[in-house]
Design an enzyme around this catalytic site. Structure first.
Site, PDB file in Angstrom:
ATOM      1  N   CYS A   3       8.078  21.939  -7.905  1.00 15.03           N
ATOM      2  CA  CYS A   3       6.916  21.171  -8.359  1.00 15.03           C
ATOM      3  C   CYS A   3       5.678  22.063  -8.439  1.00 15.03           C
ATOM      4  O   CYS A   3       5.386  22.821  -7.500  1.00 15.03           O
ATOM      5  CB  CYS A   3       6.650  20.012  -7.403  1.00 15.03           C
ATOM      6  SG  CYS A   3       5.260  18.973  -7.944  1.00 15.03           S
TER       7      CYS A   3
ATOM      8  N   CYS B 172       0.098  19.188  -3.499  1.00 20.58           N
ATOM      9  CA  CYS B 172      -0.080  18.100  -2.539  1.00 20.58           C
ATOM     10  C   CYS B 172       0.223  18.625  -1.129  1.00 20.58           C
ATOM     11  O   CYS B 172       1.335  19.075  -0.846  1.00 20.58           O
ATOM     12  CB  CYS B 172       0.828  16.936  -2.887  1.00 20.58           C
ATOM     13  SG  CYS B 172       0.580  16.294  -4.570  1.00 20.58           S
TER      14      CYS B 172
ATOM     15  N   ARG C  95       5.864  -2.575   2.094  1.00 24.61           N
ATOM     16  CA  ARG C  95       7.058  -1.891   2.575  1.00 24.61           C
ATOM     17  C   ARG C  95       6.720  -0.868   3.660  1.00 24.61           C
ATOM     18  O   ARG C  95       5.849  -0.014   3.480  1.00 24.61           O
ATOM     19  CB  ARG C  95       7.753  -1.183   1.401  1.00 24.61           C
ATOM     20  CG  ARG C  95       9.035  -0.489   1.756  1.00 24.61           C
ATOM     21  CD  ARG C  95       9.946  -0.350   0.530  1.00 24.61           C
ATOM     22  NE  ARG C  95       9.335   0.344  -0.596  1.00 24.61           N
ATOM     23  CZ  ARG C  95       8.797  -0.262  -1.652  1.00 24.61           C
ATOM     24  NH1 ARG C  95       8.777  -1.587  -1.719  1.00 24.61           N
ATOM     25  NH2 ARG C  95       8.296   0.436  -2.642  1.00 24.61           N
TER      26      ARG C  95
ATOM     27  N   CYS D  88       4.240  -0.294  -8.574  1.00 22.87           N
ATOM     28  CA  CYS D  88       4.456   0.010  -7.163  1.00 22.87           C
ATOM     29  C   CYS D  88       3.513   1.149  -6.808  1.00 22.87           C
ATOM     30  O   CYS D  88       3.574   2.220  -7.421  1.00 22.87           O
ATOM     31  CB  CYS D  88       5.908   0.415  -6.939  1.00 22.87           C
ATOM     32  SG  CYS D  88       6.272   0.996  -5.254  1.00 22.87           S
TER      33      CYS D  88
ATOM     34  N   CYS E 117       3.318  17.407   1.067  1.00 19.32           N
ATOM     35  CA  CYS E 117       4.649  17.341   0.451  1.00 19.32           C
ATOM     36  C   CYS E 117       5.444  18.626   0.632  1.00 19.32           C
ATOM     37  O   CYS E 117       4.959  19.724   0.340  1.00 19.32           O
ATOM     38  CB  CYS E 117       4.504  17.026  -1.033  1.00 19.32           C
ATOM     39  SG  CYS E 117       6.088  16.826  -1.884  1.00 19.32           S
TER      40      CYS E 117
ATOM     41  N   CYS F 295      15.576   3.110  -6.256  1.00 14.40           N
ATOM     42  CA  CYS F 295      14.366   3.868  -6.567  1.00 14.40           C
ATOM     43  C   CYS F 295      14.756   5.290  -6.963  1.00 14.40           C
ATOM     44  O   CYS F 295      15.222   6.062  -6.129  1.00 14.40           O
ATOM     45  CB  CYS F 295      13.428   3.896  -5.362  1.00 14.40           C
ATOM     46  SG  CYS F 295      12.976   2.257  -4.753  1.00 14.40           S
TER      47      CYS F 295
ATOM     48  N   CYS G  19      13.453   0.999  -9.878  1.00 11.02           N
ATOM     49  CA  CYS G  19      12.077   1.482  -9.786  1.00 11.02           C
ATOM     50  C   CYS G  19      12.113   2.983 -10.049  1.00 11.02           C
ATOM     51  O   CYS G  19      12.883   3.706  -9.417  1.00 11.02           O
ATOM     52  CB  CYS G  19      11.487   1.193  -8.409  1.00 11.02           C
ATOM     53  SG  CYS G  19       9.795   1.798  -8.196  1.00 11.02           S
TER      54      CYS G  19
END
Length: 366
Positions: free
Chosen positions: A83, A87, A289, A219, A90, A127, A159
């Site tokens: 990626c 972030c 959740r 979401c 992460c 998901c 999702c």
């Protein structure tokens, strides 16, 4: 402070322990109004002795909208690492040195096998998550193909979490039959630059708006415990409300070695419960959740979180292991809740009517 209170405790000595305060917040939420900012902050700053009363009030709202049902979601890390974003939380980001597995998009057969596993674990929603800023055309088309097959061969809701999306991409996802798209705000607008510099808070908002424009359910949630203030937590919840999101995953930061937040550790099980109660008061009808980090931070208090939240992930997370499915099923049953099918109906009958939060609150006051 201990969770249960001795007989020498006088609740009148601290207004924050007044049961009526939290029940007033439940009444406000059920009436469709928004608690004041001051009231919201009091939820997060209340002493530990107030937790059971807070949960009793949050459960009153949760039961109104969701009964005693619990939704299960299954998460697949369909593309890991690689990626370009920074972030700080992460393990898949370009600045992470965490020893995670890295791979491009999984073959369709593996994605379909994961969907079958989701059904076996009694999940209603599958998901599908890929790492990266935004999918390239080839990856995106393969994701669309997998989603179309899952929708035609299973009864799972799907999702998709694919990063920043354009209007054209969200329209294609809608045509493929995706039920929901996830894109987390992660934190408040004020704190976002402290956790990421390669995209903006506005970029995330724009993607949510594109999802809604395509008439797909949204979401979006956040990660708590990244050093944000209580004001940031309230701001994020209020932003999610103003954006009209329908599903809200609450993640608790897992400090992963190799990430800039590897040493960040500010959460306690009691504060996690306060956060869940706050989100139920501010987002009364939304699916809330208990997501990543619940096993790490709530630990033995996980069942109490169900009195505010109505959904959990079953199985593992993106790069960290989760609790065993059998343990989750037992936890849900022991607390008196029942699993929910993909269409929203109860899966079987409850062993008992959930009443733990009110009874525990009564014990605490006595």
């Amino acid at each position: 402070m201990p969770l249960l209170i001795g007989s020498d405790f006088d609740p009148d000595s601290n207004p924050a322990l007044d049961t009526n305060l939290w029940q007033d917040l439940a009444t406000i939420a059920l009436g469709g109004d928004i608690p004041s900012r001051e009231q919201a902050l009091r939820v997060l700053t209340a002493p530990d002795e107030a937790i059971l009363d807070q949960l009793a009030a949050a459960y009153r709202v949760r039961r109104h909208y969701w009964g005693n049902r619990v939704r299960l979601h299954y998460l697949l890390n369909a593309q890991s690492g690689l990626c370009p974003e920074d972030c700080h939380y992460c393990s898949q980001s370009k600045i992470s040195t965490a020893g995670i597995e890295k791979y491009p998009l999984l073959a369709k057969e593996k994605i379909l096998a994961a969907a079958e596993r989701a059904q076996a674990l009694k999940a209603g929603t599958f998901c599908l998550v890929i790492s990266g800023r935004s999918p390239n055309e080839g990856t995106f088309n393969r994701v669309l193909d997998a989603i179309e097959t899952i929708k035609t061969t299973t009864d799972l809701k799907v999702c998709a979490c694919l990063g920043l999306l354009s209007a054209e991409q969200t329209q294609q996802l809608a045509a493929a039959g995706v039920d929901r798209v996830n894109h987390n705000l992660n934190t408040s607008a004020n704190y976002h630059d402290q956790i990421c510099t390669t995209h903006t808070y506005g970029d995330r908002q724009e993607t949510l708006e594109q999802i809604q424009a395509a008439k797909i359910s949204t979401c979006s949630g956040g990660i708590l415990g990244m050093g944000e203030s209580n004001e940031d937590v309230v701001d994020m919840a209020l932003s999610l409300r103003s954006l009209g999101v329908t599903s809200v995953p609450i993640n608790f930061l897992i400090p992963i070695p190799g990430t800039p937040m590897a040493e960040q550790s500010t959460l306690t099980p009691r504060h996690c419960l306060r956060i869940l109660a706050l989100f139920r008061f501010l987002l009364p009808s939304q699916e809330i959740r208990m997501a990543g980090g619940r096993e790490v931070h709530l630990r033995w208090l996980q069942p109490l979180g169900l009195y505010a939240a109505n959904s959990i992930f079953v199985g593992d997370y993106l790069t960290t292991a989760g609790q065993g499915a059998e343990q989750d099923w037992q936890m849900i049953a022991d607390a008196g809740f029942v699993l929910e099918t993909a269409d929203g109906s109860p899966l079987g009958e409850p062993p008992l009517t959930p009443s733990l939060a009110p009874s525990m609150a009564t014990m605490a006051r006595g």
